[in-house]
Design a protein around this motif. Structure first.
Motif, PDB file in Angstrom:
ATOM      1  N   VAL A   1      20.030  35.235  41.349  1.00 27.14           N
ATOM      2  CA  VAL A   1      19.411  35.742  42.579  1.00 27.14           C
ATOM      3  C   VAL A   1      18.539  34.664  43.207  1.00 27.14           C
ATOM      4  O   VAL A   1      18.595  34.432  44.421  1.00 27.14           O
ATOM      5  CB  VAL A   1      18.597  37.029  42.303  1.00 27.14           C
ATOM      6  CG1 VAL A   1      17.680  37.368  43.466  1.00 27.14           C
ATOM      7  CG2 VAL A   1      19.540  38.190  42.022  1.00 27.14           C
ATOM      8  N   PHE A   2      17.756  33.975  42.400  1.00 28.48           N
ATOM      9  CA  PHE A   2      16.907  32.931  42.963  1.00 28.48           C
ATOM     10  C   PHE A   2      17.710  31.723  43.424  1.00 28.48           C
ATOM     11  O   PHE A   2      17.329  31.063  44.400  1.00 28.48           O
ATOM     12  CB  PHE A   2      15.784  32.545  42.004  1.00 28.48           C
ATOM     13  CG  PHE A   2      14.610  33.470  42.117  1.00 28.48           C
ATOM     14  CD1 PHE A   2      13.819  33.463  43.253  1.00 28.48           C
ATOM     15  CD2 PHE A   2      14.320  34.369  41.118  1.00 28.48           C
ATOM     16  CE1 PHE A   2      12.741  34.334  43.390  1.00 28.48           C
ATOM     17  CE2 PHE A   2      13.247  35.243  41.231  1.00 28.48           C
ATOM     18  CZ  PHE A   2      12.459  35.220  42.375  1.00 28.48           C
TER      19      PHE A   2
ATOM     20  N   GLY B   1      16.967  27.171  51.943  1.00 24.55           N
ATOM     21  CA  GLY B   1      16.960  25.721  52.010  1.00 24.55           C
ATOM     22  C   GLY B   1      15.787  25.084  51.294  1.00 24.55           C
ATOM     23  O   GLY B   1      15.507  23.896  51.468  1.00 24.55           O
ATOM     24  N   LYS B   2      15.086  25.878  50.487  1.00 24.45           N
ATOM     25  CA  LYS B   2      13.951  25.374  49.721  1.00 24.45           C
ATOM     26  C   LYS B   2      13.667  26.358  48.590  1.00 24.45           C
ATOM     27  O   LYS B   2      14.074  27.509  48.656  1.00 24.45           O
ATOM     28  CB  LYS B   2      12.707  25.236  50.599  1.00 24.45           C
ATOM     29  CG  LYS B   2      12.233  26.566  51.180  1.00 24.45           C
ATOM     30  CD  LYS B   2      11.011  26.396  52.049  1.00 24.45           C
ATOM     31  CE  LYS B   2      10.577  27.765  52.569  1.00 24.45           C
ATOM     32  NZ  LYS B   2       9.398  27.684  53.395  1.00 24.45           N
ATOM     33  N   PRO B   3      12.959  25.895  47.551  1.00 31.52           N
ATOM     34  CA  PRO B   3      12.601  26.819  46.466  1.00 31.52           C
ATOM     35  C   PRO B   3      11.626  27.895  46.970  1.00 31.52           C
ATOM     36  O   PRO B   3      10.670  27.590  47.674  1.00 31.52           O
ATOM     37  CB  PRO B   3      11.915  25.927  45.430  1.00 31.52           C
ATOM     38  CG  PRO B   3      12.329  24.540  45.773  1.00 31.52           C
ATOM     39  CD  PRO B   3      12.572  24.517  47.252  1.00 31.52           C
ATOM     40  N   LEU B   4      11.913  29.118  46.633  1.00 27.38           N
ATOM     41  CA  LEU B   4      11.053  30.242  47.026  1.00 27.38           C
ATOM     42  C   LEU B   4      10.122  30.623  45.875  1.00 27.38           C
ATOM     43  O   LEU B   4      10.428  30.343  44.722  1.00 27.38           O
ATOM     44  CB  LEU B   4      11.922  31.442  47.411  1.00 27.38           C
ATOM     45  CG  LEU B   4      12.786  31.226  48.650  1.00 27.38           C
ATOM     46  CD1 LEU B   4      13.703  32.436  48.856  1.00 27.38           C
ATOM     47  CD2 LEU B   4      11.931  31.014  49.879  1.00 27.38           C
ATOM     48  N   PRO B   5       8.996  31.263  46.190  1.00 25.69           N
ATOM     49  CA  PRO B   5       8.076  31.682  45.118  1.00 25.69           C
ATOM     50  C   PRO B   5       8.752  32.645  44.153  1.00 25.69           C
ATOM     51  O   PRO B   5       9.543  33.487  44.564  1.00 25.69           O
ATOM     52  CB  PRO B   5       6.941  32.383  45.852  1.00 25.69           C
ATOM     53  CG  PRO B   5       7.205  32.275  47.292  1.00 25.69           C
ATOM     54  CD  PRO B   5       8.547  31.669  47.504  1.00 25.69           C
ATOM     55  N   ARG B   6       8.433  32.502  42.893  1.00 23.84           N
ATOM     56  CA  ARG B   6       9.014  33.366  41.865  1.00 23.84           C
ATOM     57  C   ARG B   6       8.165  34.603  41.610  1.00 23.84           C
ATOM     58  O   ARG B   6       8.608  35.524  40.936  1.00 23.84           O
ATOM     59  CB  ARG B   6       9.198  32.601  40.554  1.00 23.84           C
ATOM     60  CG  ARG B   6      10.167  31.418  40.613  1.00 23.84           C
ATOM     61  CD  ARG B   6      11.453  31.800  41.298  1.00 23.84           C
ATOM     62  NE  ARG B   6      12.531  30.858  41.121  1.00 23.84           N
ATOM     63  CZ  ARG B   6      13.113  30.204  42.115  1.00 23.84           C
ATOM     64  NH1 ARG B   6      12.671  30.341  43.352  1.00 23.84           N
ATOM     65  NH2 ARG B   6      14.133  29.416  41.887  1.00 23.84           N
ATOM     66  N   ALA B   7       6.958  34.632  42.131  1.00 25.35           N
ATOM     67  CA  ALA B   7       6.085  35.796  41.936  1.00 25.35           C
ATOM     68  C   ALA B   7       5.162  35.940  43.146  1.00 25.35           C
ATOM     69  O   ALA B   7       4.790  34.949  43.762  1.00 25.35           O
ATOM     70  CB  ALA B   7       5.254  35.628  40.671  1.00 25.35           C
ATOM     71  N   VAL B   8       4.846  37.167  43.475  1.00 28.07           N
ATOM     72  CA  VAL B   8       3.887  37.472  44.534  1.00 28.07           C
ATOM     73  C   VAL B   8       3.027  38.634  44.071  1.00 28.07           C
ATOM     74  O   VAL B   8       3.432  39.412  43.200  1.00 28.07           O
ATOM     75  CB  VAL B   8       4.568  37.845  45.878  1.00 28.07           C
ATOM     76  CG1 VAL B   8       5.324  36.672  46.458  1.00 28.07           C
ATOM     77  CG2 VAL B   8       5.474  39.038  45.729  1.00 28.07           C
ATOM     78  N   LEU B   9       1.854  38.742  44.641  1.00 28.73           N
ATOM     79  CA  LEU B   9       1.024  39.901  44.333  1.00 28.73           C
ATOM     80  C   LEU B   9       1.676  41.145  44.926  1.00 28.73           C
ATOM     81  O   LEU B   9       2.209  41.086  46.044  1.00 28.73           O
ATOM     82  CB  LEU B   9      -0.369  39.742  44.940  1.00 28.73           C
ATOM     83  CG  LEU B   9      -1.303  38.785  44.226  1.00 28.73           C
ATOM     84  CD1 LEU B   9      -2.551  38.548  45.055  1.00 28.73           C
ATOM     85  CD2 LEU B   9      -1.673  39.332  42.867  1.00 28.73           C
TER      86      LEU B   9
END
Length: 109
Positions: free
Chosen positions: A59-60, A68-76
């Protein structure tokens, strides 16, 4: 599929797929995963092993490629706080930020 930012991957005790499982099933073919495999991996979502799952990595990988770039793996979690005392729109992320701000101020003293 619109997802709530509450951190829940599956509804505990439910056999019906929720929004997160439905979204995962939509990309399951691209990941080479069948519905039962997706369900089993989502059930491991509370363990560190989930980050090593084919579903998580896949999924990631798809999301990073689309962005087109790495996305955050965690969010509040962005759960809206509701109470008769609350008159404006507040979320758990806002609350966590306020707690951290107060902690940082205390540590400076």
């Amino acid at each position: 599929v619109r997802l709530a930012l509450d951190g829940d991957l599956i509804a505990p005790g439910s056999i019906m797929p929720g929004a997160t499982e439905t979204a995962a099933r939509k990309v399951g073919g691209k990941l080479g995963l069948r519905n039962p495999q997706i369900r089993r991996q989502l059930e491991d979502g509370d363990s560190l092993a989930f980050e090593d799952s084919k579903l998580y990595a896949g999924v990631f990988a798809l999301a990073d490629a689309a962005a087109g770039k790495p996305l955050p793996r965690a969010v509040l979690p962005g759960i809206e706080l509701k109470s008769p005392k609350i008159t404006r729109k507040l979320t758990t992320a806002w609350f966590a930020g306020r707690v951290d701000e107060r902690y940082q101020r205390c540590m400076k003293r």
